[in-house]
Design a protein around this motif. Sequence first.
Motif, PDB file in Angstrom:
ATOM      1  N   THR A  95     -24.116-123.271-128.668  1.00 53.90           N
ATOM      2  CA  THR A  95     -24.021-124.352-127.675  1.00 53.90           C
ATOM      3  C   THR A  95     -24.464-123.859-126.305  1.00 53.90           C
ATOM      4  N   VAL A  96     -23.941-122.678-125.936  1.00 54.15           N
ATOM      5  CA  VAL A  96     -24.275-122.150-124.606  1.00 54.15           C
ATOM      6  C   VAL A  96     -25.770-121.892-124.508  1.00 54.15           C
ATOM      7  N   SER A  97     -26.353-121.276-125.559  1.00 56.39           N
ATOM      8  CA  SER A  97     -27.788-120.987-125.521  1.00 56.39           C
ATOM      9  C   SER A  97     -28.588-122.271-125.403  1.00 56.39           C
ATOM     10  N   ALA A  98     -28.208-123.287-126.192  1.00 57.21           N
ATOM     11  CA  ALA A  98     -28.939-124.548-126.159  1.00 57.21           C
ATOM     12  C   ALA A  98     -28.868-125.150-124.763  1.00 57.21           C
ATOM     13  N   LEU A  99     -27.671-125.126-124.181  1.00 54.49           N
ATOM     14  CA  LEU A  99     -27.496-125.692-122.839  1.00 54.49           C
ATOM     15  C   LEU A  99     -28.343-124.921-121.829  1.00 54.49           C
ATOM     16  N   LEU A 100     -28.322-123.579-121.947  1.00 51.34           N
ATOM     17  CA  LEU A 100     -29.100-122.750-121.019  1.00 51.34           C
ATOM     18  C   LEU A 100     -30.580-123.093-121.126  1.00 51.34           C
ATOM     19  N   LEU A 101     -31.071-123.191-122.381  1.00 51.95           N
ATOM     20  CA  LEU A 101     -32.501-123.466-122.552  1.00 51.95           C
ATOM     21  C   LEU A 101     -32.847-124.841-121.994  1.00 51.95           C
ATOM     22  N   ALA A 102     -31.938-125.799-122.177  1.00 54.62           N
ATOM     23  CA  ALA A 102     -32.202-127.133-121.625  1.00 54.62           C
ATOM     24  C   ALA A 102     -32.262-127.073-120.106  1.00 54.62           C
TER      25      ALA A 102
ATOM     26  N   GLY B 160     -27.666-123.406-109.583  1.00 53.18           N
ATOM     27  CA  GLY B 160     -26.225-123.191-109.561  1.00 53.18           C
ATOM     28  C   GLY B 160     -25.639-123.202-110.960  1.00 53.18           C
ATOM     29  N   ALA B 161     -26.112-124.143-111.782  1.00 58.36           N
ATOM     30  CA  ALA B 161     -25.582-124.255-113.144  1.00 58.36           C
ATOM     31  C   ALA B 161     -25.948-123.020-113.958  1.00 58.36           C
ATOM     32  N   LEU B 162     -27.173-122.513-113.794  1.00 62.98           N
ATOM     33  CA  LEU B 162     -27.582-121.322-114.550  1.00 62.98           C
ATOM     34  C   LEU B 162     -26.739-120.116-114.152  1.00 62.98           C
ATOM     35  N   ASN B 163     -26.557-119.978-112.845  1.00 58.62           N
ATOM     36  CA  ASN B 163     -25.745-118.905-112.317  1.00 58.62           C
ATOM     37  C   ASN B 163     -24.331-118.924-112.901  1.00 58.62           C
ATOM     38  N   PHE B 164     -23.740-120.103-112.822  1.00 56.59           N
ATOM     39  CA  PHE B 164     -22.394-120.377-113.337  1.00 56.59           C
ATOM     40  C   PHE B 164     -22.336-120.052-114.831  1.00 56.59           C
ATOM     41  N   THR B 165     -23.319-120.551-115.592  1.00 61.11           N
ATOM     42  CA  THR B 165     -23.310-120.379-117.043  1.00 61.11           C
ATOM     43  C   THR B 165     -23.404-118.905-117.407  1.00 61.11           C
ATOM     44  N   ILE B 166     -24.337-118.192-116.795  1.00 63.21           N
ATOM     45  CA  ILE B 166     -24.589-116.818-117.229  1.00 63.21           C
ATOM     46  C   ILE B 166     -23.400-115.920-116.888  1.00 63.21           C
ATOM     47  N   LEU B 167     -22.897-116.005-115.655  1.00 67.45           N
ATOM     48  CA  LEU B 167     -21.782-115.130-115.287  1.00 67.45           C
ATOM     49  C   LEU B 167     -20.530-115.445-116.094  1.00 67.45           C
ATOM     50  N   ASN B 168     -20.245-116.732-116.260  1.00 68.49           N
ATOM     51  CA  ASN B 168     -19.034-117.082-116.994  1.00 68.49           C
ATOM     52  C   ASN B 168     -19.163-116.789-118.477  1.00 68.49           C
ATOM     53  N   THR B 169     -20.389-116.853-119.018  1.00 68.81           N
ATOM     54  CA  THR B 169     -20.550-116.538-120.436  1.00 68.81           C
ATOM     55  C   THR B 169     -20.347-115.047-120.665  1.00 68.81           C
ATOM     56  N   ILE B 170     -20.865-114.224-119.743  1.00 66.06           N
ATOM     57  CA  ILE B 170     -20.601-112.778-119.881  1.00 66.06           C
ATOM     58  C   ILE B 170     -19.088-112.541-119.826  1.00 66.06           C
ATOM     59  N   GLY B 171     -18.418-113.226-118.884  1.00 67.30           N
ATOM     60  CA  GLY B 171     -16.958-113.112-118.801  1.00 67.30           C
ATOM     61  C   GLY B 171     -16.300-113.510-120.111  1.00 67.30           C
ATOM     62  N   ALA B 172     -16.801-114.580-120.719  1.00 66.79           N
ATOM     63  CA  ALA B 172     -16.199-115.053-121.967  1.00 66.79           C
ATOM     64  C   ALA B 172     -16.370-114.019-123.071  1.00 66.79           C
ATOM     65  N   TYR B 173     -17.532-113.350-123.130  1.00 67.96           N
ATOM     66  CA  TYR B 173     -17.707-112.341-124.177  1.00 67.96           C
ATOM     67  C   TYR B 173     -16.804-111.140-123.930  1.00 67.96           C
ATOM     68  N   LEU B 174     -16.552-110.840-122.662  1.00 67.78           N
ATOM     69  CA  LEU B 174     -15.600-109.759-122.383  1.00 67.78           C
ATOM     70  C   LEU B 174     -14.217-110.151-122.911  1.00 67.78           C
ATOM     71  N   ILE B 175     -13.846-111.429-122.713  1.00 70.84           N
ATOM     72  CA  ILE B 175     -12.554-111.890-123.248  1.00 70.84           C
ATOM     73  C   ILE B 175     -12.531-111.726-124.760  1.00 70.84           C
ATOM     74  N   LEU B 176     -13.636-112.137-125.405  1.00 71.17           N
ATOM     75  CA  LEU B 176     -13.681-112.051-126.868  1.00 71.17           C
ATOM     76  C   LEU B 176     -13.519-110.597-127.317  1.00 71.17           C
ATOM     77  N   MET B 177     -14.177-109.676-126.618  1.00 71.55           N
ATOM     78  CA  MET B 177     -14.039-108.261-126.986  1.00 71.55           C
ATOM     79  C   MET B 177     -12.594-107.807-126.793  1.00 71.55           C
ATOM     80  N   GLY B 178     -11.977-108.250-125.699  1.00 74.52           N
ATOM     81  CA  GLY B 178     -10.577-107.906-125.479  1.00 74.52           C
ATOM     82  C   GLY B 178      -9.694-108.422-126.604  1.00 74.52           C
ATOM     83  N   ILE B 179      -9.964-109.660-127.021  1.00 78.54           N
ATOM     84  CA  ILE B 179      -9.176-110.234-128.115  1.00 78.54           C
ATOM     85  C   ILE B 179      -9.381-109.416-129.381  1.00 78.54           C
TER      86      ILE B 179
END
Lengths: 594, 133
Positions: free
Chosen positions: B89-96, A168-187
Amino acid sequence: MNSVFADPAAWPICIVAGLLTLAGVLLAGAKIVPTLLSDIVTLAATAIAGGMAAVLAMRIGDHPALYWMGGWTPRQGQAIGIAFLADRAGAGATAFAGLMFTVAIWFARGHFAGARNHFHVLMLLFLASQCGFFFAHDLFDMFVWFEMMSVAGFALTGYALRSPSLDGALNFTILNTIGAYLILMGIALAYARANALDFSAVRAIAQGQPDDPLLIAAFVLITTGFLTKAAQVPFHFWLPDAHAVAPSPVSAIFSGIMVSVGLFGVARMVWEVFAPCPVVRHLVHVGLMSLGCGSAVMGAVMALMQRHVKRMLAFSTVSHVGVALIGVGLLGQQGLGGSLLYLAGHGLIKAVLFMIAGIMLSTLGGIDEIGLRGAGRPIWPAGIVMGACALVLAGIPIGPLDAGAQMMDAQARSSGLHGLTLVIGFAGALTGGAVLRVTGRVFFNLGPTSGEEDAAPTDDEREHANRPFAAQLVPVLALLAVWVLFGIVFASGAEDFALAAARDMTLDADFFPRRGLPHVTPVLPWLPALIAMAIASADLNRHHIPDAVYGAFAGASRPAFRMLQAIHDGVIGEYVLWMMAGLVFLAGIAILGC
Amino acid sequence: MGEALSLLPWIGVVWLFGIGLYGIVTSRHFVHLTGCLAAIQSSSYLLLLAIGYRYGAVAPIFYDKKPGTQAVDPVVQALVLTDVVIGATVSALLLALILQLHKHAGTVDPQAMRPMGRAGVADGRQRRGGRVG
């Protein structure tokens, strides 16, 4: 020092910096500070942060103020510094977050024995970055707080270090991180046009060039990122997988406030920055409202099909936040105020429900509705609370959830949209019905035959609380007391405050006029709750329904149900494709609207 | 020539984002997936740097330059630096998390993931046969 406290504009930075410092101190002293002391200090800090924000909301009143860090005020009209905005929307949201965190940490006492105080550090970081997000008045500043909050959330999801929670945490991290990079590109795109990151500065440029494609593209990307956090269809797939496996106090925070943060971000972007662009307004009115409707309907249907109680509550969150997104898409102050009030009411009730789920996990040793049938009888008070919450979720005409829904409905009617009550009622009836079904089955031993929920994924997770049932129920009741306070005692005050917060957030602009609340027959407001009860009793008395009737109904609905279960299969690659489809959908509406 | 050159970073942005996305969708290993996420991240950095670039301008360090010399935009560089920290930070957390997943589940294949864990579905099926059916 005195001048800092005299100037309310400086309070936000005090709140955020104070929480961050405390988190650092607790982390440094992780080996020597006893857990009880960290409990007390953390509880005090979150309560003080929430209290300060509440006082700030009262003191700041009609005069939102900016605080420029380090005294870097705008020079010759150029905003070169970074500002915090103290307004009623931000301060009110922070006060609410403080309340939720205080109760969640109180409830979590004993849930994390032996884990030292890393839980407290993460929770403090989580709250501090949320506060920073609520107060931010700068695109990039907002993004950094958002990412900090996300990282704390990712770590908290996987806290239990079990295989499902890591998934669950991996799922959450990956999808939300992609979302965050989209925000950064928008900014980045917004900065390319505006050469500034301050909200007002970008807004001024948007006013000068309302049809600029770069700004519109920026809005599409930023909104996609925030909607991923707000878990709106089709960006929602991470939420049921993460909420279901996070520790219960953390799930309470996730559903109670973190998901709302995404929606708050969308509303801030719409009103404070991009509102002068007509295409953006079109996109918000058409695109966001359809996504909101889709989320409200699909979340409700999915909730009814679950057997893992936390996963069911997670889908109900998707549904209710979808309703609130419609409120944002109505583009009026009354709709936005209703949306904020609805989110607050939903957050309180959903946090209570997740805590009850936590009590089930620790006292009954499971979270599976079918497996726990009748096991909850010894702790029937929890069942009564859960049943009451189910009715509130269904939309009985009491409390902030319903008040918010009515405000949104009035706004919708003034824009000629008469179907909103139907969507709200549908979402309420199905999610309320699902929770009522769990209550009946687990706490009152009803429903020997299971139906469609049988095929849903489940888990034999359990949590350990070294505290008696009564001690766990106290924070739950405290949160319910707050709901009663705002829902019944200060009902009109809460409504006025939500409207005032919406007025601050919209900078006093209003694209659709306000209208009085509709007069309806006295039966109608109770209808969703009655339908919810009907759904629950039909589900629980399945063994009494003749096979021919039930078979015909189940046969007709099974393909659709199976398909919905099949797309929520936990595979990240597919979730990412859905997310991109959503991005293309929003971009398509923007292009067609040009 | 100048037109083509100024278009180049934008093509790079789309390319990096595209291969990162393709990698995530088709990935069979979480560490590989983390790398793909870093490719998407790099595309956002490239975009930021391209936006701040000025032809014929110097680096924004005025130690030995006259004030007023044309320099590239330092703001975007500050943004990239800040986000590199967040990305790390995110990468480190993911790898952990991946390391823990390997320890507990024995596999790190994203395609094998199911809601509530791989065991969850099978367990549910068993329970249905045992208690309810």
